[in-house]
Scaffold this motif. Structure first.
Motif, PDB file in Angstrom:
ATOM      1  N   UNK A  23     -10.200  -6.987   3.525  1.00  0.00           N
ATOM      2  CA  UNK A  23     -10.651  -6.693   4.881  1.00  0.00           C
ATOM      3  C   UNK A  23      -9.423  -6.387   5.733  1.00  0.00           C
ATOM      4  N   UNK A  24      -9.607  -5.573   6.778  1.00  0.00           N
ATOM      5  CA  UNK A  24      -8.482  -5.153   7.625  1.00  0.00           C
ATOM      6  C   UNK A  24      -7.717  -6.339   8.200  1.00  0.00           C
ATOM      7  N   UNK A  25      -8.412  -7.391   8.609  1.00  0.00           N
ATOM      8  CA  UNK A  25      -7.729  -8.539   9.224  1.00  0.00           C
ATOM      9  C   UNK A  25      -7.018  -9.428   8.209  1.00  0.00           C
ATOM     10  N   UNK A  26      -7.186  -9.161   6.915  1.00  0.00           N
ATOM     11  CA  UNK A  26      -6.505  -9.924   5.864  1.00  0.00           C
ATOM     12  C   UNK A  26      -5.218  -9.239   5.389  1.00  0.00           C
ATOM     13  N   UNK A  27      -5.001  -8.019   5.821  1.00  0.00           N
ATOM     14  CA  UNK A  27      -3.831  -7.260   5.386  1.00  0.00           C
ATOM     15  C   UNK A  27      -2.607  -7.644   6.205  1.00  0.00           C
ATOM     16  N   UNK A  65      -1.556  -2.642  10.340  1.00  0.00           N
ATOM     17  CA  UNK A  65      -1.853  -3.441   9.159  1.00  0.00           C
ATOM     18  C   UNK A  65      -1.762  -2.536   7.938  1.00  0.00           C
ATOM     19  N   UNK A  66      -1.230  -3.077   6.857  1.00  0.00           N
ATOM     20  CA  UNK A  66      -0.972  -2.291   5.661  1.00  0.00           C
ATOM     21  C   UNK A  66      -2.287  -1.935   4.962  1.00  0.00           C
ATOM     22  N   UNK A  67      -2.525  -0.642   4.816  1.00  0.00           N
ATOM     23  CA  UNK A  67      -3.665  -0.147   4.040  1.00  0.00           C
ATOM     24  C   UNK A  67      -3.295  -0.169   2.567  1.00  0.00           C
ATOM     25  N   UNK A  68      -2.071   0.248   2.263  1.00  0.00           N
ATOM     26  CA  UNK A  68      -1.620   0.271   0.882  1.00  0.00           C
ATOM     27  C   UNK A  68      -0.276   0.949   0.742  1.00  0.00           C
TER      28      UNK A  68
END
Length: 154
Positions: A23-27, A65-68
């Motif tokens: 999830x976005x908030x976990x990145x 936030x890091x997507x990848x």
């Protein structure tokens, strides 16, 4: 219809998809180059870092936030070919709002070459057209990193 002719409807359909694992908030959220360096080093093949130049990108969302991370190319001892079209194809597919560029110098010398500076400038110009910010370009080694943004080279 002649043997070598095809109907106009005989074309491939292209679809975009992206399947994140978190999830976005976990990145991880990026606010400084040191964080990028740590994430890249945690994901780098350390067996190659002093032998072969590699170029990767970190994709970030609007909240940084890091997507990848995606590998763009592997080269030789003193260079890797970088195709800006590939960088932005990946960024667009992932829905990235910004990118951090990174490559290693197998020599351990963190000073950017003229080619490094020109490449960074060209990629930044491409990003402006697509409204994808290039936050930084790191040159890394096992002993540390250089942030082109912090050094005022971007």
């Amino acid at each position: 219809m002649k043997q070598n002719e095809f109907p106009l409807s005989a074309v491939a359909e292209i679809k975009l998809s992206y399947h994140p694992h978190f999830k976005a908030n976990e990145r991880p959220k990026i606010s400084e180059p040191k964080q990028c360096y740590k994430i890249f080093m945690d994901n780098w093949d350390l067996g190659l870092i002093e032998i072969q130049e590699q170029f990767k990108i970190m994709l970030l969302n609007r909240a940084n936030r890091v997507i990848g991370i995606s590998e763009i190319s592997k080269g030789g001892i003193d260079g890797a070919v970088v195709d800006a079209r590939l960088i932005f194809a990946i960024a667009l597919k992932a829905g990235a709002c910004s990118i951090v560029l990174v490559h290693n110098h197998p020599s351990g010398n963190l000073t950017p070459s003229k080619h490094d500076l020109n490449l960074t400038k060209r990629i930044c110009e491409c990003g402006k057209l697509l409204q994808i910010d290039i936050h930084d370009h790191l040159i890394i080694s096992v002993d540390g990193y250089l942030s082109m943004a912090k050094e005022g080279l971007m």
